[in-house]
Design a protein around this motif. Sequence first.
Motif, PDB file in Angstrom:
ATOM      1  N   LEU A  71       0.794  -1.224   0.000  1.00  0.00           N
ATOM      2  CA  LEU A  71       0.000   0.000   0.000  1.00  0.00           C
ATOM      3  C   LEU A  71       0.830   1.279   0.000  1.00  0.00           C
ATOM      4  N   TYR A  72       2.096   1.174   0.443  1.00  0.00           N
ATOM      5  CA  TYR A  72       2.945   2.365   0.601  1.00  0.00           C
ATOM      6  C   TYR A  72       3.733   2.723  -0.639  1.00  0.00           C
ATOM      7  N   CYS A  73       3.837   1.826  -1.622  1.00  0.00           N
ATOM      8  CA  CYS A  73       4.859   1.945  -2.661  1.00  0.00           C
ATOM      9  C   CYS A  73       4.314   2.453  -3.999  1.00  0.00           C
ATOM     10  N   GLY A  74       5.027   3.393  -4.575  1.00  0.00           N
ATOM     11  CA  GLY A  74       4.630   3.967  -5.860  1.00  0.00           C
ATOM     12  C   GLY A  74       4.707   2.992  -7.028  1.00  0.00           C
ATOM     13  N   LEU A 109      21.248  -5.165  -7.307  1.00  0.00           N
ATOM     14  CA  LEU A 109      20.250  -5.253  -8.378  1.00  0.00           C
ATOM     15  C   LEU A 109      18.882  -5.270  -7.721  1.00  0.00           C
ATOM     16  N   GLN A 110      18.150  -4.163  -7.889  1.00  0.00           N
ATOM     17  CA  GLN A 110      16.860  -4.052  -7.213  1.00  0.00           C
ATOM     18  C   GLN A 110      15.736  -3.849  -8.214  1.00  0.00           C
ATOM     19  N   GLY A 111      14.573  -4.391  -7.893  1.00  0.00           N
ATOM     20  CA  GLY A 111      13.435  -4.185  -8.775  1.00  0.00           C
ATOM     21  C   GLY A 111      12.134  -4.618  -8.138  1.00  0.00           C
ATOM     22  N   GLY A 112      11.046  -4.321  -8.835  1.00  0.00           N
ATOM     23  CA  GLY A 112       9.745  -4.820  -8.419  1.00  0.00           C
ATOM     24  C   GLY A 112       9.706  -6.327  -8.622  1.00  0.00           C
ATOM     25  N   LEU A 140      21.145  -8.892  -4.291  1.00  0.00           N
ATOM     26  CA  LEU A 140      19.840  -8.871  -4.957  1.00  0.00           C
ATOM     27  C   LEU A 140      18.786  -8.288  -4.029  1.00  0.00           C
ATOM     28  N   SER A 141      17.834  -7.586  -4.616  1.00  0.00           N
ATOM     29  CA  SER A 141      16.702  -7.073  -3.851  1.00  0.00           C
ATOM     30  C   SER A 141      15.497  -7.121  -4.773  1.00  0.00           C
ATOM     31  N   VAL A 142      14.953  -8.335  -4.900  1.00  0.00           N
ATOM     32  CA  VAL A 142      13.861  -8.558  -5.847  1.00  0.00           C
ATOM     33  C   VAL A 142      12.671  -9.256  -5.178  1.00  0.00           C
ATOM     34  N   LEU A 163      15.879  -7.840   1.832  1.00  0.00           N
ATOM     35  CA  LEU A 163      14.422  -8.017   1.868  1.00  0.00           C
ATOM     36  C   LEU A 163      13.970  -7.460   3.212  1.00  0.00           C
ATOM     37  N   ARG A 164      13.525  -6.229   3.203  1.00  0.00           N
ATOM     38  CA  ARG A 164      13.111  -5.634   4.478  1.00  0.00           C
ATOM     39  C   ARG A 164      11.953  -6.427   5.084  1.00  0.00           C
ATOM     40  N   HIS A 165      11.990  -6.588   6.386  1.00  0.00           N
ATOM     41  CA  HIS A 165      10.863  -7.301   7.003  1.00  0.00           C
ATOM     42  C   HIS A 165       9.641  -6.375   7.054  1.00  0.00           C
ATOM     43  N   GLU A 166       9.867  -5.075   6.924  1.00  0.00           N
ATOM     44  CA  GLU A 166       8.855  -3.998   6.877  1.00  0.00           C
ATOM     45  C   GLU A 166       8.210  -3.709   8.227  1.00  0.00           C
ATOM     46  N   THR A 167       7.835  -4.721   8.973  1.00  0.00           N
ATOM     47  CA  THR A 167       7.379  -4.569  10.355  1.00  0.00           C
ATOM     48  C   THR A 167       7.405  -5.965  10.963  1.00  0.00           C
ATOM     49  N   MET A 204      13.014  -1.653   8.009  1.00  0.00           N
ATOM     50  CA  MET A 204      11.632  -1.150   8.048  1.00  0.00           C
ATOM     51  C   MET A 204      11.624   0.342   7.763  1.00  0.00           C
ATOM     52  N   MET A 205      10.448   0.825   7.411  1.00  0.00           N
ATOM     53  CA  MET A 205      10.287   2.262   7.242  1.00  0.00           C
ATOM     54  C   MET A 205       9.981   2.855   8.612  1.00  0.00           C
ATOM     55  N   VAL A 206      10.531   4.027   8.854  1.00  0.00           N
ATOM     56  CA  VAL A 206      10.282   4.709  10.125  1.00  0.00           C
ATOM     57  C   VAL A 206       9.110   5.657   9.910  1.00  0.00           C
ATOM     58  N   GLY A 234      14.731   3.659   6.691  1.00  0.00           N
ATOM     59  CA  GLY A 234      14.598   5.020   6.183  1.00  0.00           C
ATOM     60  C   GLY A 234      13.207   5.491   6.510  1.00  0.00           C
ATOM     61  N   PRO A 235      12.973   6.796   6.432  1.00  0.00           N
ATOM     62  CA  PRO A 235      11.632   7.295   6.736  1.00  0.00           C
ATOM     63  C   PRO A 235      10.617   6.857   5.674  1.00  0.00           C
ATOM     64  N   PHE A 236       9.399   6.574   6.098  1.00  0.00           N
ATOM     65  CA  PHE A 236       8.300   6.427   5.144  1.00  0.00           C
ATOM     66  C   PHE A 236       8.057   7.808   4.531  1.00  0.00           C
ATOM     67  N   ILE A 237       7.894   7.845   3.210  1.00  0.00           N
ATOM     68  CA  ILE A 237       7.556   9.102   2.521  1.00  0.00           C
ATOM     69  C   ILE A 237       6.365   8.803   1.618  1.00  0.00           C
ATOM     70  N   PRO A 238       5.271   9.584   1.738  1.00  0.00           N
ATOM     71  CA  PRO A 238       4.092   9.226   0.937  1.00  0.00           C
ATOM     72  C   PRO A 238       4.306   9.407  -0.567  1.00  0.00           C
ATOM     73  N   LYS A 308      11.192   7.020 -13.284  1.00  0.00           N
ATOM     74  CA  LYS A 308      10.140   6.002 -13.397  1.00  0.00           C
ATOM     75  C   LYS A 308      10.175   5.033 -12.213  1.00  0.00           C
ATOM     76  N   TYR A 309      11.236   5.086 -11.448  1.00  0.00           N
ATOM     77  CA  TYR A 309      11.341   4.195 -10.280  1.00  0.00           C
ATOM     78  C   TYR A 309      11.042   5.054  -9.051  1.00  0.00           C
ATOM     79  N   LEU A 310       9.773   5.481  -8.982  1.00  0.00           N
ATOM     80  CA  LEU A 310       9.407   6.433  -7.936  1.00  0.00           C
ATOM     81  C   LEU A 310       8.624   5.730  -6.828  1.00  0.00           C
ATOM     82  N   LEU A 311       9.340   5.356  -5.771  1.00  0.00           N
ATOM     83  CA  LEU A 311       8.691   4.671  -4.646  1.00  0.00           C
ATOM     84  C   LEU A 311       7.878   5.663  -3.840  1.00  0.00           C
ATOM     85  N   TYR A 312       8.385   6.911  -3.770  1.00  0.00           N
ATOM     86  CA  TYR A 312       7.760   7.963  -2.959  1.00  0.00           C
ATOM     87  C   TYR A 312       8.030   9.291  -3.647  1.00  0.00           C
ATOM     88  N   ASP A 313       7.303  10.321  -3.258  1.00  0.00           N
ATOM     89  CA  ASP A 313       7.442  11.624  -3.915  1.00  0.00           C
ATOM     90  C   ASP A 313       8.741  12.323  -3.498  1.00  0.00           C
TER      91      ASP A 313
HETATM   92  N1  SAM Z   1      10.412  -5.102  -4.574  1.00  0.00           N
HETATM   93  C1  SAM Z   1      11.472  -5.351  -3.661  1.00  0.00           C
HETATM   94  C2  SAM Z   1      10.968  -5.421  -2.244  1.00  0.00           C
HETATM   95  O1  SAM Z   1       9.842  -4.997  -1.989  1.00  0.00           O
HETATM   96  O2  SAM Z   1      11.723  -5.922  -1.405  1.00  0.00           O
HETATM   97  C3  SAM Z   1      12.589  -4.320  -3.743  1.00  0.00           C
HETATM   98  C4  SAM Z   1      12.213  -2.925  -4.052  1.00  0.00           C
HETATM   99  S1  SAM Z   1      11.229  -2.116  -2.824  1.00  0.00           S
HETATM  100  C5  SAM Z   1      10.729  -0.691  -3.687  1.00  0.00           C
HETATM  101  C6  SAM Z   1      12.459  -1.579  -1.677  1.00  0.00           C
HETATM  102  C7  SAM Z   1      11.957  -0.930  -0.391  1.00  0.00           C
HETATM  103  O3  SAM Z   1      11.439   0.370  -0.664  1.00  0.00           O
HETATM  104  C8  SAM Z   1      10.850  -1.610   0.343  1.00  0.00           C
HETATM  105  O4  SAM Z   1      11.335  -2.653   1.133  1.00  0.00           O
HETATM  106  C9  SAM Z   1      10.234  -0.468   1.163  1.00  0.00           C
HETATM  107  O5  SAM Z   1      10.604  -0.541   2.544  1.00  0.00           O
HETATM  108  C10 SAM Z   1      10.796   0.782   0.498  1.00  0.00           C
HETATM  109  N2  SAM Z   1       9.698   1.713   0.163  1.00  0.00           N
HETATM  110  C11 SAM Z   1       8.652   1.452  -0.640  1.00  0.00           C
HETATM  111  N3  SAM Z   1       7.781   2.494  -0.622  1.00  0.00           N
HETATM  112  C12 SAM Z   1       8.299   3.430   0.210  1.00  0.00           C
HETATM  113  C13 SAM Z   1       7.856   4.703   0.664  1.00  0.00           C
HETATM  114  N4  SAM Z   1       6.695   5.211   0.265  1.00  0.00           N
HETATM  115  N5  SAM Z   1       8.643   5.393   1.520  1.00  0.00           N
HETATM  116  C14 SAM Z   1       9.837   4.878   1.926  1.00  0.00           C
HETATM  117  N6  SAM Z   1      10.291   3.671   1.542  1.00  0.00           N
HETATM  118  C15 SAM Z   1       9.534   2.942   0.703  1.00  0.00           C
END
Ligand code: SAM
Length: 352
Positions: A71-74, A109-112, A140-142, A163-167, A204-206, A234-238, A308-313
Motif C-alpha cells: 500500500l505504501y509503494c509507488g 540489483l533491485q526491482g519490483g 539482490l533485492s527482488v 528483503l526488508r521485514h517492513e514490520t 523497516m520504514m520509520v 529510512g523514513p516512510f515518505i508518501p 520512473k522508479y518512484l517509490l515515494y514523492d
Molecule cells: N520489490 C522489492 C521489495 O519490496 O523488497 C525491492 C524494491 S522495494 C521498492 C524496496 C523498499 O522500498 C521496500 O522494502 C520499502 O521498505 C521501500 N519503500 C517502498 N515504498 C516506500 C515509501 N513510500 N517510503 C519509503 N520507503 C519505501
Amino acid sequence: MDARTKELIEELAQEHTLSAGGYEHLVRHQDEQSAALLAEHATAVRKRVYGTDVYVRGLIEFSSICKNDCLYCGLRASNHSCQRYRLSREQILSCTDLGYDLGFRTFVLQGGEDGWFDDDRLCDIVQAVRAQHPDCAITLSVGERQRESYARLREAGADRYLLRHETADPDHYARLHPTSMSFDNRMRCLYDLRDLGYAVGVGMMVGSPYQTPAHLARDLEFIDEFKPEMCGIGPFIPHHATPFASMPAGTLEQTCYLLSIIRLIHPPVLLPATTALGTIDPFGREKGMLAGANVVMPNLSPTDVRSKYLLYDGKICMGDEAAECHRCLELRMERVGYHVVVDRGDPKAAIA
Ligand code: SAM
Ligand code: SF4
Ligand code: FES
C-alpha cells in the motif's frame, strides 16, 4: 532525558541488548539529549568496528514492474500512472562496468517483483556480472521468491539479499500489505535466505502508517534476535498515487535515533544512510552517518529511467549521472569526517 532512559542507554552500550520493555521505553523517550547520548555511543562502536570507512553500493533499479500491491509503494501494481520499464541484460552490464570504473565493488540489483525476470533470466544476469567482476559482491533485492529460486541465484553468484521485514508485527504487516501477502511468508523468505548462506538485509520504514512505539520495539527485538548482516531503515515518505498519499512522512530525528540503537544492538551491522533520509533532509545522509550508519547507496541506474522508479514523492538524484552522485557522496562524507573506500564492504566481526 530521565534517569531510566540514561540507564537503559548505558546498558545497551555495554550489553548490546535490552528487554522488549527497554526498547519500548527508549522509543517513547526520544529527546535531544537521549539522541545525542545514543549517537555518541553508536559512533564510538562504529569507529571501533569500521573506523571512518564508508562503503558504497551501486544501486541498479532494473525493473519498475511489480505484481505486488504494497500500500505504501509507488511501484504497486494498482498505480496505473507509474511508468513501467525493464533494463536489458546489456544495459545492466553497462551499469556495472561504469560502476566498477567509478570504484564500486558491490552492486545491488533491485526491482519490483517482475515475473519476466524468472530464475533462468536472473541467474544469467548474475552469472554475467560475476564473470565480468569476480572481485565484486552482488546483492539482490527482488522481493519474495521460492527457496529453490533463492538457491539457484546463490549458486549463480549472488552473495547478499535485501528483503526488508517492513514490520515485525503481523497485524501491522497486514495493514501495510494486500491480503495476497503475508508476514509468515516474509519470515520464511528471510530464514531461507540465511540458511542458503546469503548475507541478509532486513529493515523497516520509520513512521510507516499505523506504526506505534510498540511496533518499533518489536522491530528492534527482531533485529536483536535475527542479527542481520545489513539493516535498511529510512523514513516512510508518501507517494501521491497510493492509498497512503495523505499520511505523514517519518522524521529524520526518529530515523537517526533508531540508527544509533541498531548500531548498538548489533555492532557489525552494515547500516545505510538511505536515499529516503537524504530526501526528507538536505543533509539527511550526513546526519545518518553521524548517528552510526556506515553505508551509502548511490544510484547507478541510467538517468532516463530514474524518474520512473518512484517509490515515494520527491526522490533525490533523479537527473544526476552515476559519476556525479558518487563524487557528491564522497564530498558529503568527507565533510563530516568519513571516507568512501573502494572495497566490497563485507560485514566485519564485532570487536569487543
Ligand atoms: N520489490 C522489492 C521489495 O519490496 O523488497 C525491492 C524494491 S522495494 C521498492 C524496496 C523498499 O522500498 C521496500 O522494502 C520499502 O521498505 C521501500 N519503500 C517502498 N515504498 C516506500 C515509501 N513510500 N517510503 C519509503 N520507503 C519505501
Ligand atoms: Fe513491489 Fe517492492 Fe513496491 Fe512492494 S515494495 S509494491 S514488492 S516494488
Ligand atoms: Fe546524487 Fe548528491 S548523491 S547528486
